[in-house]
Enzyme design. Structure first.
Site, PDB file in Angstrom:
ATOM      1  N   SER A  24     -44.935  56.337 -71.663  1.00  0.00           N
ATOM      2  CA  SER A  24     -45.337  57.136 -72.127  1.00  0.00           C
ATOM      3  C   SER A  24     -46.028  58.309 -72.219  1.00  0.00           C
ATOM      4  O   SER A  24     -44.892  58.794 -71.480  1.00  0.00           O
ATOM      5  CB  SER A  24     -47.165  56.531 -71.813  1.00  0.00           C
ATOM      6  OG  SER A  24     -47.957  57.273 -72.452  1.00  0.00           O
TER       7      SER A  24
ATOM      8  N   TYR B  51     -52.527  55.723 -63.653  1.00  0.00           N
ATOM      9  CA  TYR B  51     -51.654  55.224 -64.630  1.00  0.00           C
ATOM     10  C   TYR B  51     -50.456  55.902 -65.500  1.00  0.00           C
ATOM     11  O   TYR B  51     -49.586  55.226 -64.978  1.00  0.00           O
ATOM     12  CB  TYR B  51     -52.432  55.371 -66.243  1.00  0.00           C
ATOM     13  CG  TYR B  51     -51.517  54.636 -67.657  1.00  0.00           C
ATOM     14  CD1 TYR B  51     -51.861  53.627 -68.115  1.00  0.00           C
ATOM     15  CD2 TYR B  51     -51.392  55.473 -68.306  1.00  0.00           C
ATOM     16  CE1 TYR B  51     -51.154  53.008 -69.242  1.00  0.00           C
ATOM     17  CE2 TYR B  51     -50.779  55.285 -70.025  1.00  0.00           C
ATOM     18  CZ  TYR B  51     -50.925  53.616 -70.004  1.00  0.00           C
ATOM     19  OH  TYR B  51     -50.153  53.675 -71.255  1.00  0.00           O
TER      20      TYR B  51
END
Length: 336
Positions: free
Chosen positions: A228, A241
């Protein structure tokens, strides 16, 4: 070119025609969904990346985790009608976790249309979305293997790999893509249960699945992890996360060094804001969905179809010197 260029062209053209014919006979199903020869193809029009997909703020909506893509408004574009293959992965065997929707779905569709047989893993409640992907893989003339499982335990990860190898008859592409994401404004809002679940899904599972898969993967195989932009530039509301995505970056780099001696490559795709079910299942703070992707230089969120080519390129033999690296797709914001 030398004086005998014309005769050489004749020989080479004949060889190319023969090779093309042999390929057609050997794998006729692969032709479905592939692009035609470039010689007679019309020019591809340029598309302004700012307006290729909608920049209209997404309407506020919420689904119970893990959410269904088929119920999103608007539905994400995963290349269902747009992706055209060119035979880059003929004969390959791929396992994609989280392959029912979003980024995993885009990779699965692209792999099938490039000639690969594909197994997809998904959370059991995502069966309706998974059945759509199964149909698309079969329409491309490839084998589809559906493996529902909650991958938060070692046993589930090992069984997933065993089922994929059995169903596909082998394994040479592994995409660790499944993820859990819940936005919380403060560290004090993140429960221990959420922290554990996020790590179990996002980093323990890729570790366990890779460990189980590697003994089945011959030289030339590829592992692709979905990281990400948060691997490099964490959003404050995604503390747990982002921590897992940072771990995936290091996991990718370290595993690549280990597996180089086996002839197995390991790379990472690092998406920015992409319109997927994660966002409507708690991935954004309440009331903030309309802002999602609006702060990128391109002024919009990405669609999963825009990542398909990244997963294909990294999986293909054309990227044979690429390992331990990351490809970003973030609309101009973040790294790499």
């Amino acid at each position: 070119m030398t004086d005998d260029g014309a005769s050489r062209r004749t020989v080479l053209t004949g060889a190319a025609i023969g090779l093309a014919a042999a390929t057609t006979v050997a794998a006729p199903a692969v032709a479905q969904g592939m692009a035609g020869g470039s010689g007679n193809a019309p020019p591809v029009p340029l598309r302004d990346p700012r307006t290729k997909y909608t920049s209209t703020p997404f309407p506020e909506q919420k689904q119970p985790w893990p959410a269904l893509q088929s119920r999103m408004n608007p539905r994400p574009d995963c290349g269902e009608t747009s992706y055209r293959g060119s035979g880059k992965l003929v004969g390959r065997k791929a396992l994609v976790t989280g392959g029912d929707s979003g980024i995993g779905r885009a990779a699965a569709i692209a792999y099938a249309r490039e000639g690969a047989d594909v197994a997809i893993n998904y959370y059991p409640s995502e069966e309706p979305d998974a059945r759509e992907v199964e149909a698309l893989i079969r329409q491309a003339g490839r084998k589809a293997v559906l493996i529902p499982a909650d991958i938060r335990t070692q046993r589930a990860c090992e069984k997933l790999v065993a089922d994929a190898v059995k169903g596909l008859g082998g394994l040479d592409i592994l995409v660790n893509n499944a993820a859990y994401q819940q936005s919380k404004e403060s560290i004090f809002d993140i429960s221990d249960e959420q922290m554990v679940r996020t790590f179990e899904t996002n980093i323990f599972a890729p570790f366990r699945i890779s460990k189980a898969a590697i003994p089945h993967m011959p030289p030339g195989s590829v592992i692709i992890n979905t990281g990400s932009v948060n691997s490099y530039d964490p959003e404050p509301e995604l503390l747990d996360y982002a921590s897992t995505k940072g771990s995936i970056l290091i996991f990718t780099k370290g595993l690549a060094k280990q597996l180089a001696k086996r002839g197995i490559r390991v790379d990472m795709v690092a998406p920015g804001p992409f319109w997927t079910p994660l966002q409507v299942a708690g991935g954004q703070l309440p009331g903030k969905l309309g802002e999602f992707g609006q702060n990128t230089p391109l002024g919009r969120a990405g669609q999963p179809a825009e990542l398909a080519a990244h997963y294909v390129l990294l999986a293909s033999d054309e990227s044979s010197f690429s390992t331990g690296g990351a490809i970003g797709a973030n609309g101009g914001k973040g790294s790499p």
